[in-house]
Design an enzyme around this catalytic site. Structure first.
Site, PDB file in Angstrom:
ATOM      1  N   ASP A  15       0.844  -1.196   0.000  1.00  0.00           N
ATOM      2  CA  ASP A  15       0.000   0.000   0.000  1.00  0.00           C
ATOM      3  C   ASP A  15       0.881   1.248   0.000  1.00  0.00           C
ATOM      4  OD1 ASP A  15      -2.071  -1.781   0.441  1.00  0.00           O
ATOM      5  OD2 ASP A  15      -2.083  -1.421   2.610  1.00  0.00           O
TER       6      ASP A  15
HETATM    7  N1  URA Z   1      -1.091  -5.945   4.035  1.00  0.00           N
HETATM    8  C1  URA Z   1      -1.601  -4.700   4.011  1.00  0.00           C
HETATM    9  O1  URA Z   1      -2.631  -4.429   4.601  1.00  0.00           O
HETATM   10  N2  URA Z   1      -0.932  -3.759   3.307  1.00  0.00           N
HETATM   11  C2  URA Z   1       0.220  -3.997   2.657  1.00  0.00           C
HETATM   12  O2  URA Z   1       0.782  -3.087   2.048  1.00  0.00           O
HETATM   13  C3  URA Z   1       0.729  -5.299   2.700  1.00  0.00           C
HETATM   14  C4  URA Z   1       0.058  -6.253   3.389  1.00  0.00           C
END
Ligand code: URA
Length: 245
Positions: A113
């Site tokens: 993310d």
């Molecule tokens: N899980 C999440 O919620 N975000 C990420 O970026 C990776 C794994």
């Protein structure tokens, strides 16, 4: 060592982003490309391409970019996206500009993310990418997470059970391992890559992720001295260590 493939010089350089076939033909004709210290004049010459090419070929006196297949290990900083399309700063903006024109192009191996930092692999090797993200391989990924509320103590058992259902999904999550660091900090190791998985797992147990940082993918750990936004080129044998678990 990767097996050497043969490629026409103009095609090789165009695929590395040095310009159109015409541009690179002009570059070669102007004597700016050398191999083993000798100027190359024939843009149709067939060149042996392997990982050692940057040690042998120069363009305008600088080592040629590494040829495909390329695997990069990057420390993704907060605030950049792993998408090619979304607005805002992209992880690809942290790479040399010319690399955007490479063919095959570079993609992240899975995504983090925008608000997640840490280890991300970037590659132009579709086979490698698919092997890492294949749901059959269960490559473990470890995240260091800080939480809004203190852990209750029961989360580890819930995550390990292999029965946790995330909202809107039809299949329970595979067992995951929680290692508590302190009241609001924990490491979570998962073997799947569902959308926002770690954030949603903590939401499912009534908590909220404040910071999320990936430390490890399989046998690869983010080096402590690799600053956010920096990357390393992984030789093929080191990249394969992702499968050593
Ligand atoms: N899980 C999440 O919620 N975000 C990420 O970026 C990776 C794994």
């Amino acid at each position: 060592m990767t097996k050497a493939l043969m490629a026409r010089l103009d095609r090789l350089l165009a695929n590395l982003g040095y310009g159109s076939r015409k541009d690179v033909q002009a570059l070669v004709a102007s004597g700016k490309v050398a191999l083993d210290g000798k100027i190359l004049k024939d843009s149709g010459a067939r060149i042996a391409v392997d990982a050692a090419l940057p040690e042998r070929m120069t363009i305008r006196g600088a080592a040629v970019d590494p040829p495909a297949p390329l695997v990069l290990l990057m420390h993704k900083p907060l605030g950049v996206t792993c998408s090619h399309k979304e607005d805002g700063e992209k992880i690809y903006d942290l790479l040399p500009r010319r690399w955007r024109l490479r063919d095959p192009g570079l993609s992240t191996v899975g995504r983090l993310d925008k608000d997640t930092s840490g280890l991300i692999l970037i590659t132009d090797d579709g086979d490698f990418l698919h092997r890492v993200i294949s749901p059959k391989r269960h490559v473990p990924k470890t995240y260091l997470t800080t939480l809004d509320r203190a852990l209750k103590g029961s989360e580890g058992e819930v995550f390990a059970a292999g029965t946790l259902m995330l909202e809107g999904e039809e299949k329970p999550l595979l067992p995951a391992q929680l290692d508590v660091v302190d009241g609001k900090t924990a490491r979570l190791t998962i073997t799947e890559g569902r959308y926002h998985q770690v954030r949603r797992m903590f939401a499912a147990v009534g908590n909220h992720v404040v910071t999320l940082h990936r430390e490890r993918i399989g046998g690869l750990t983010l080096p402590a001295d690799l600053e956010p936004g920096r990357y390393r080129i992984l030789p093929a044998n080191e990249a394969e260590a992702v499968f050593d678990v």
